[in-house]
Design an enzyme around this catalytic site. Structure first.
Site, mmCIF file in Angstrom:
data_model
loop_
_atom_site.group_PDB
_atom_site.id
_atom_site.type_symbol
_atom_site.label_atom_id
_atom_site.label_comp_id
_atom_site.label_asym_id
_atom_site.label_seq_id
_atom_site.Cartn_x
_atom_site.Cartn_y
_atom_site.Cartn_z
ATOM 1 N N TYR A 153 0.856 -1.209 0.000
ATOM 2 C CA TYR A 153 0.000 0.000 0.000
ATOM 3 C C TYR A 153 0.884 1.248 0.000
ATOM 4 O O TYR A 153 0.669 2.180 -0.788
ATOM 5 C CB TYR A 153 -0.908 -0.033 1.229
ATOM 6 C CG TYR A 153 -1.888 1.121 1.305
ATOM 7 C CD1 TYR A 153 -3.032 1.148 0.508
ATOM 8 C CD2 TYR A 153 -1.682 2.181 2.189
ATOM 9 C CE1 TYR A 153 -3.941 2.203 0.587
ATOM 10 C CE2 TYR A 153 -2.577 3.238 2.275
ATOM 11 C CZ TYR A 153 -3.708 3.249 1.473
ATOM 12 O OH TYR A 153 -4.598 4.293 1.554
ATOM 13 N N LYS A 157 1.135 4.251 -2.820
ATOM 14 C CA LYS A 157 0.809 5.636 -2.483
ATOM 15 C C LYS A 157 2.039 6.552 -2.597
ATOM 16 O O LYS A 157 1.913 7.739 -2.895
ATOM 17 C CB LYS A 157 0.209 5.714 -1.080
ATOM 18 C CG LYS A 157 -1.171 5.048 -0.977
ATOM 19 C CD LYS A 157 -2.197 5.722 -1.871
ATOM 20 C CE LYS A 157 -3.605 5.234 -1.637
ATOM 21 N NZ LYS A 157 -4.593 5.950 -2.462
HETATM 22 N N1 LIG Z 1 -9.813 5.238 4.915
HETATM 23 C C1 LIG Z 1 -8.565 5.549 5.249
HETATM 24 O O1 LIG Z 1 -8.139 5.362 6.397
HETATM 25 C C2 LIG Z 1 -7.643 6.175 4.228
HETATM 26 C C3 LIG Z 1 -6.458 6.790 4.678
HETATM 27 C C4 LIG Z 1 -5.590 7.366 3.756
HETATM 28 C C5 LIG Z 1 -5.894 7.328 2.401
HETATM 29 N N2 LIG Z 1 -7.052 6.720 1.985
HETATM 30 C C6 LIG Z 1 -7.311 6.711 0.538
HETATM 31 O O2 LIG Z 1 -8.513 7.410 0.279
HETATM 32 C C7 LIG Z 1 -9.103 6.923 -0.915
HETATM 33 C C8 LIG Z 1 -10.574 6.649 -0.688
HETATM 34 O O3 LIG Z 1 -10.680 5.603 0.263
HETATM 35 P P1 LIG Z 1 -11.922 5.451 1.255
HETATM 36 O O4 LIG Z 1 -11.362 5.412 2.602
HETATM 37 O O5 LIG Z 1 -12.975 6.419 0.914
HETATM 38 O O6 LIG Z 1 -12.351 3.955 0.904
HETATM 39 P P2 LIG Z 1 -13.733 3.305 0.426
HETATM 40 O O7 LIG Z 1 -13.455 1.841 0.384
HETATM 41 O O8 LIG Z 1 -14.865 3.807 1.244
HETATM 42 O O9 LIG Z 1 -13.915 3.882 -1.065
HETATM 43 C C9 LIG Z 1 -13.083 3.455 -2.132
HETATM 44 C C10 LIG Z 1 -13.897 3.511 -3.419
HETATM 45 O O10 LIG Z 1 -13.035 3.145 -4.512
HETATM 46 C C11 LIG Z 1 -13.775 2.300 -5.373
HETATM 47 N N3 LIG Z 1 -12.876 1.475 -6.183
HETATM 48 C C12 LIG Z 1 -12.097 0.434 -5.763
HETATM 49 N N4 LIG Z 1 -11.459 -0.094 -6.818
HETATM 50 C C13 LIG Z 1 -11.820 0.633 -7.916
HETATM 51 C C14 LIG Z 1 -11.482 0.568 -9.298
HETATM 52 N N5 LIG Z 1 -10.649 -0.376 -9.778
HETATM 53 N N6 LIG Z 1 -12.037 1.478 -10.121
HETATM 54 C C15 LIG Z 1 -12.891 2.422 -9.660
HETATM 55 N N7 LIG Z 1 -13.267 2.512 -8.378
HETATM 56 C C16 LIG Z 1 -12.716 1.625 -7.513
HETATM 57 C C17 LIG Z 1 -14.634 1.466 -4.452
HETATM 58 O O11 LIG Z 1 -15.736 0.858 -5.134
HETATM 59 C C18 LIG Z 1 -15.070 2.504 -3.415
HETATM 60 O O12 LIG Z 1 -16.261 3.158 -3.813
HETATM 61 C C19 LIG Z 1 -8.286 5.698 -1.308
HETATM 62 O O13 LIG Z 1 -7.382 6.043 -2.331
HETATM 63 C C20 LIG Z 1 -7.548 5.338 -0.041
HETATM 64 O O14 LIG Z 1 -6.358 4.641 -0.288
HETATM 65 C C21 LIG Z 1 -7.928 6.169 2.851
#
Ligand SMILES: NC(=O)c1ccc[n+]([C@@H]2O[C@H](COP(=O)([O-])OP(=O)(O)OC[C@H]3O[C@@H](n4cnc5c(N)ncnc54)[C@H](O)[C@@H]3O)[C@@H](O)[C@H]2O)c1
Length: 261
Positions: A153, A157
Site C-alpha cells: 500500500y 501511495k
Molecule cells: N480510509 C482511510 O483510512 C484512508 C487513509 C488514507 C488514504 N485513503 C485513501 O482514500 C481513498 C478513498 O478511500 P476510502 O477510505 O474512501 O475507501 P472506500 O473503500 O470507502 O472507497 C473506495 C472507493 O473506490 C472504489 N474502487 C475500488 N477499486 C476501484 C477501481 N478499480 N475502479 C474504480 N473505483 C474503484 C470502491 O468501489 C469505493 O467506492 C483511497 O485512495 C484510499 O487509499 C484512505
C-alpha cells in the site's frame, strides 16, 4: 459565491467514503459532478444524493479503454472538464515478508496505474475542452513514510506522491492552466476500514486504537478530507502546485510524545 461555480469535476471512488463525500461537497459548491466508480450502483446512489447536474459513470480506473469512454461521456454531458479527483483506492495488508503478489499487483493497478490514467486522460481532456483547474490525487500518510505491515500500500501511495509532482511540472512548464496536488490523509472512518474492524471484532475499538496514533486525538471523517480536496481543487489554492497536502492531525509532525517524568 460557491467555490466551484462553473466547474465540472470528475471524481473516482465516488460510490463510498471520501469519494462520495467529495462528490456531494463539490456539488454543494456549484460544480457539475461526474461520479465514477467500479460500483455503478454505488455511483448512482451518490448521484441520487446530489440531484441535478450530476452523472454516474461505471469505471474501473485500471482500464485505459474505460477511461477513454468515461471522458467522452463526461464531456458529452457537460461540455468541458476542469477538475479530476483520483480518489478510488484499495488497501491490502502485508509486510515485505508476507505480502501476496496478487495483492501487490492489485494495489499498484488501482492506486498507482489508476491514478496515472486519471492524470493522463484528465490533462488531455481538460486541455481539449478548454477547462482550467486541478488534478487532485488522494495518496496517504503512507505515501510519505513507510509503514511496516502495509508495504505494498505504501509503495503504491508513494508512487502517487511523486507522480503528482511530475504532472504538476509538466503542466506548469507547458503553460497549461492545470495544477496537480496530492492529499495525504491519516486514518479515515470509511468502508476501507471494514475488514480490519471485522478482524479485530470491534469497530469502536479499532477507531480508538487509531485515534491514539493521531495527536489531534481522533481519526478523520470523510468530510474532513473532502474539504481538504475542495481547497486543493479550488482557486483558493492557485499557487499550491506539485505540493503534498497533509491532513493527518499531526501524525507525521514528529515522533510519538516521549515525556519522561
Ligand atoms: N480510509 C482511510 O483510512 C484512508 C487513509 C488514507 C488514504 N485513503 C485513501 O482514500 C481513498 C478513498 O478511500 P476510502 O477510505 O474512501 O475507501 P472506500 O473503500 O470507502 O472507497 C473506495 C472507493 O473506490 C472504489 N474502487 C475500488 N477499486 C476501484 C477501481 N478499480 N475502479 C474504480 N473505483 C474503484 C470502491 O468501489 C469505493 O467506492 C483511497 O485512495 C484510499 O487509499 C484512505
Amino acid at each position: 459565491m460557491a467555490r466551484l461555480e462553473g466547474k465540472t469535476a470528475f471524481i473516482t471512488g465516488a460510490a463510498s467514503g471520501i469519494g462520495r463525500a467529495t462528490a456531494v461537497l463539490f456539488a454543494n459548491e456549484g460544480a457539475r459532478v461526474v461520479a465514477a466508480d467500479i460500483s455503478a450502483a454505488g455511483a448512482e446512489r451518490t448521484v441520487e444524493q446530489i440531484g441535478a447536474n450530476a452523472l454516474a459513470v461505471a469505471l474501473d480506473v485500471a482500464s485505459e479503454p474505460q477511461w477513454e469512454q468515461a471522458m467522452l461521456r463526461a464531456t458529452h454531458q457537460f461540455g468541458k472538464l476542469d477538475i479530476v479527483c483520483n480518489i478510488a483506492g484499495i488497501g491490502r495488508g502485508g509486510s515485505i515478508e508476507d505480502v501476496e503478489l496478487a495483492d501487490w499487483n492489485a494495489m499498484l493497478a488501482v492506486n498507482l496505474t489508476g491514478t496515472m490514467l486519471g492524470c493522463k486522460h484528465g490533462v488531455r481532456t481538460i486541455k481539449r475542452t478548454g477547462g482550467s483547474g486541478a488534478i487532485v490525487n488522494v495518496s496517504s500518510v503512507g505515501g510519505l513514510v513507510g509503514i511496516a505491515d502495509i508495504a505494498g500500500y505504501c509503495a503504491s501511495k508513494g508512487g502517487v506522491t511523486i507522480l503528482s509532482k511530475s504532472v504538476a511540472l509538466h503542466c506548469a512548464q507547458r503553460g497549461y492552466p492545470i495544477r496537480c496536488v496530492s492529499v495525504h490523509p491519516t486514518y479515515v472512518d470509511t468502508e476501507m476500514l471494514d475488514p480490519v474492524a471485522a478482524a479485530l471484532g470491534s469497530r469502536s475499538e479499532l477507531l480508538a486504537r487509531m485515534a491514539r496514533q493521531v495527536p489531534t486525538g481522533r481519526v478523520a471523517t470523510p468530510n474532513d478530507i473532502a474539504r481538504t480536496i475542495l481547497f486543493a481543487a479550488s482557486d483558493d489554492a492557485a499557487m499550491v502546485n506539485g505540493s503534498s497536502l497533509i491532513a493527518d492531525g499531526a501524525q507525521l509532525a514528529g515522533p510519538p510524545s516521549t515525556h519522561f517524568e
